[in-house]
Design a protein around this motif. Structure first.
Motif, short mmCIF file in Angstrom:
data_model
loop_
_atom_site.label_atom_id
_atom_site.label_comp_id
_atom_site.label_asym_id
_atom_site.label_seq_id
_atom_site.Cartn_x
_atom_site.Cartn_y
_atom_site.Cartn_z
N HIS A 188 -13.05 9.57 -3.72
CA HIS A 188 -11.97 9.97 -2.81
C HIS A 188 -11.36 11.31 -3.23
O HIS A 188 -10.30 11.67 -2.77
CB HIS A 188 -10.86 8.93 -2.74
CG HIS A 188 -11.28 7.61 -2.17
ND1 HIS A 188 -10.47 6.82 -1.39
CD2 HIS A 188 -12.44 6.91 -2.26
CE1 HIS A 188 -11.09 5.71 -1.05
NE2 HIS A 188 -12.31 5.75 -1.57
N HIS A 196 -17.18 7.39 -3.26
CA HIS A 196 -16.50 6.60 -4.28
C HIS A 196 -15.23 7.24 -4.84
O HIS A 196 -14.23 6.54 -5.02
CB HIS A 196 -17.48 6.30 -5.43
CG HIS A 196 -16.89 5.47 -6.53
ND1 HIS A 196 -16.46 4.17 -6.34
CD2 HIS A 196 -16.64 5.75 -7.85
CE1 HIS A 196 -15.98 3.69 -7.49
NE2 HIS A 196 -16.07 4.62 -8.40
N ASP A 234 -13.12 -2.74 2.92
CA ASP A 234 -12.07 -2.64 1.92
C ASP A 234 -11.89 -4.03 1.30
O ASP A 234 -10.94 -4.74 1.60
CB ASP A 234 -10.78 -2.15 2.56
CG ASP A 234 -9.70 -1.87 1.53
OD1 ASP A 234 -10.02 -1.37 0.44
OD2 ASP A 234 -8.51 -2.15 1.81
N ASP A 235 -12.84 -4.41 0.46
CA ASP A 235 -12.84 -5.73 -0.18
C ASP A 235 -13.16 -6.84 0.82
O ASP A 235 -14.31 -7.12 1.09
CB ASP A 235 -11.52 -6.02 -0.90
CG ASP A 235 -11.16 -4.99 -1.95
OD1 ASP A 235 -12.07 -4.26 -2.38
OD2 ASP A 235 -9.99 -4.91 -2.33
N THR A 238 -9.26 5.31 3.30
CA THR A 238 -8.47 5.36 2.06
C THR A 238 -8.42 3.97 1.44
O THR A 238 -8.53 2.95 2.14
CB THR A 238 -7.02 5.80 2.35
OG1 THR A 238 -6.46 5.01 3.40
CG2 THR A 238 -6.97 7.27 2.74
N TRP A 239 -8.24 3.94 0.13
CA TRP A 239 -7.96 2.68 -0.55
C TRP A 239 -6.46 2.64 -0.83
O TRP A 239 -5.86 3.64 -1.25
CB TRP A 239 -8.72 2.57 -1.87
CG TRP A 239 -8.34 1.30 -2.59
CD1 TRP A 239 -8.86 0.07 -2.42
CD2 TRP A 239 -7.29 1.16 -3.58
NE1 TRP A 239 -8.22 -0.85 -3.22
CE2 TRP A 239 -7.25 -0.20 -3.94
CE3 TRP A 239 -6.39 2.05 -4.16
CZ2 TRP A 239 -6.34 -0.70 -4.88
CZ3 TRP A 239 -5.48 1.55 -5.09
CH2 TRP A 239 -5.47 0.19 -5.44
N HIS A 282 -16.65 -1.94 -3.43
CA HIS A 282 -15.71 -2.82 -2.72
C HIS A 282 -16.41 -3.93 -1.95
O HIS A 282 -15.82 -4.99 -1.74
CB HIS A 282 -14.80 -1.99 -1.82
CG HIS A 282 -13.68 -1.33 -2.56
ND1 HIS A 282 -12.42 -1.85 -2.64
CD2 HIS A 282 -13.66 -0.20 -3.31
CE1 HIS A 282 -11.65 -1.08 -3.39
NE2 HIS A 282 -12.39 -0.06 -3.80
N GLN A 301 -7.88 11.04 -4.20
CA GLN A 301 -7.07 10.63 -3.05
C GLN A 301 -5.67 11.23 -3.09
O GLN A 301 -5.23 11.84 -2.11
CB GLN A 301 -6.99 9.11 -2.90
CG GLN A 301 -6.34 8.68 -1.58
CD GLN A 301 -6.56 7.21 -1.24
OE1 GLN A 301 -7.67 6.70 -1.32
NE2 GLN A 301 -5.50 6.53 -0.86
N SER A 310 0.83 -1.20 0.00
CA SER A 310 0.00 0.00 0.00
C SER A 310 0.86 1.25 0.00
O SER A 310 0.64 2.19 -0.79
CB SER A 310 -0.93 0.01 1.22
OG SER A 310 -1.86 -1.03 1.15
N ASP A 315 -18.86 1.34 0.55
CA ASP A 315 -17.46 1.00 0.79
C ASP A 315 -17.10 1.09 2.27
O ASP A 315 -16.06 1.63 2.64
CB ASP A 315 -16.51 1.88 -0.05
CG ASP A 315 -16.40 1.42 -1.48
OD1 ASP A 315 -17.07 0.44 -1.85
OD2 ASP A 315 -15.64 2.04 -2.25
N ASP A 359 -16.98 5.54 2.24
CA ASP A 359 -15.64 5.04 1.93
C ASP A 359 -14.77 4.89 3.17
O ASP A 359 -13.66 5.42 3.25
CB ASP A 359 -14.96 5.97 0.91
CG ASP A 359 -15.74 6.07 -0.38
OD1 ASP A 359 -15.56 5.20 -1.25
OD2 ASP A 359 -16.55 7.01 -0.51
N HIS A 383 -13.53 1.97 4.10
CA HIS A 383 -12.51 1.00 3.67
C HIS A 383 -11.87 0.30 4.87
O HIS A 383 -10.64 0.20 4.98
CB HIS A 383 -11.45 1.68 2.81
CG HIS A 383 -11.94 2.01 1.43
ND1 HIS A 383 -11.95 1.10 0.40
CD2 HIS A 383 -12.46 3.16 0.93
CE1 HIS A 383 -12.46 1.67 -0.67
NE2 HIS A 383 -12.78 2.93 -0.38
#
Length: 396
Positions: free
Chosen positions: A321, A319, A198-199, A358-359, A229, A324, A78, A195, A163, A165
């Motif tokens: 960000h 979605h 985070d997956d 954050t992603w 996600h 980001q 990351s 979201d 988001d 995450h």
């Protein structure tokens, strides 16, 4: 045919990533040779490529015994993603400067060491400042006046977070801060606009993050929608059960009436490719009393015209960000009609959040971690700060 296209796309992506990382790795190798002469090329390139692809390595479904190592790879990967973006922007500029200095006859014997030290210093500033933006949260307030009634003259406070995450990077510490900040708003309604995960749901369950979310307090309930996600993680049924157990309803093309308003929750746009579709806005709003405020959550900020025509009053999304990490916000600004902030479209109020978590890297540049405090002012109501002052003698 579809599998073949996916295979080709994956191959092209890996090839591009390989070339980009070779470009970055070569420059780092040249710099290290200045300070560590005689470094083994085989050792260097092995370590570098493992770090460069660490995020992808961490995403592989490893056996349970190797899960801790996989989580470490994902964290390292990351941060490398942020370093890679920095390098992709700065190294071509450095190469250009080197070429210009050569054309002008300037001595370049110390260029590698001086440029390398400068870039490492800038990278450190970028990572420190970006971490600060990612972990320190801003609360943005949006008073919205509607010519509709909730059945009371009081404003309605709606806290919005998108988001999050939650996973191996964004964990309980950041989540506790969010819960405390939202509860300080004393909200009537809390909305989680997609979201949340985070997956993978695994770290959410393992770290018992639902116990933190359970602490959210709102007079008229806490509601969520799915983001892309949650679909990527593939555990939607389990996720919705866990959320229901803590009193949070995940709306999947559903509408609830609470606090004198309608909360409309759309499935994420990803459902169109992974789940066979989702209901239209018009179908979701069919039969609703349009004299009441209609607040809709749709994770990806699209279809503003359709929502306005259908009669939605407030559309809440996330979605993007806001890119980001700059200059990605220049891209999101062109991909979406509104990638961040507020927009009034006819009578539709659109708010797109840059998100709370954050992603990938916990780094933000030209973007901040944020929460939204929405003050819905129905017909005949006054904002809290617009109420006239009054005095009453209680002691004589």
């Amino acid at each position: 045919m579809k599998n073949l296209r996916m295979l080709l796309s994956g191959t092209v992506m890996l090839l591009v990533l390989g070339l980009v990382n070779f470009y970055i790795g070569y420059h780092l190798w040249v710099l290290l040779e200045e300070f560590v002469p005689g470094l083994s090329a085989g050792f260097y390139w092995t370590v570098f490529m493992v770090i460069a692809f660490a995020y992808m390595i961490g995403m592989v479904p490893w056996p349970k015994s190797l899960k801790p190592a996989a989580r470490l790879f994902k964290v390292v990967g990351s941060y490398y993603l942020a370093c890679m973006e920095f390098a992709v922007i700065m190294l071509p500029l450095t190469d250009l400067l080197y070429w210009i200095l050569g054309l002008t006859g300037v001595e370049r014997s110390l260029f590698t060491a001086e440029a390398g030290a400068t870039l490492l210093l800038l990278l450190a500033v970028f990572l420190i400042w970006g971490s600060r933006n990612a972990w320190s949260t801003i609360v943005r307030s949006h008073p919205i006046r509607l010519d509709k009634s909730t059945g009371t003259s009081s404003p309605l406070t709606v806290a919005v977070a998108s988001d999050l995450h939650l996973g191996n990077i964004v964990g309980n510490r950041h989540l506790r801060k969010m819960v405390a900040e939202i509860n300080r708003m004393n909200p009537d309604i809390v909305l989680l606009a997609g979201d949340v995960l985070d997956d993978s749901i695994e770290p959410f369950i393992r770290n018992r993050m639902s116990e933190q979310l359970k602490q959210l307090k709102a007079r008229h309930g806490v509601y969520a929608v799915l983001g892309n996600h949650e679909y990527y993680g593939g555990s939607i049924a389990q996720y919705t059960r866990v959320m229901a157990d803590i009193g949070i309803k995940v709306l999947q093309d559903e509408v609830v009436e609470t606090g004198g308003v309608y909360i409309v929750g759309r499935k994420d746009k990803t459902a169109e490719s992974m789940e066979g579709g989702r209901k239209s806005v018009a179908a979701l709003l069919e039969g609703l009393d349009h004299s009441r405020p209609i607040l809709m959550m749709d994770h990806q900020p699209t279809g503003f015209d359709i929502a306005a025509k259908a009669g939605v009053d407030v559309l809440l999304s996330g979605h993007t960000h806001r890119g980001q990490i700059a200059p990605n916000h220049w891209i999101t600004r062109r991909l979406f009609e509104l990638d961040w902030g507020y927009l009034l479209k006819e009578k539709l109020h659109v708010i797109v959040s840059s998100g709370y978590g954050t992603w990938g890297p916990p780094i933000r540049l030209a973007s901040r971690s944020e929460l939204i405090k929405l003050e819905v002012l129905p017909e005949g109501s006054r904002s809290y700060n617009e109420e006239p002052l009054s005095a009453k003698t209680v002691l004589a």
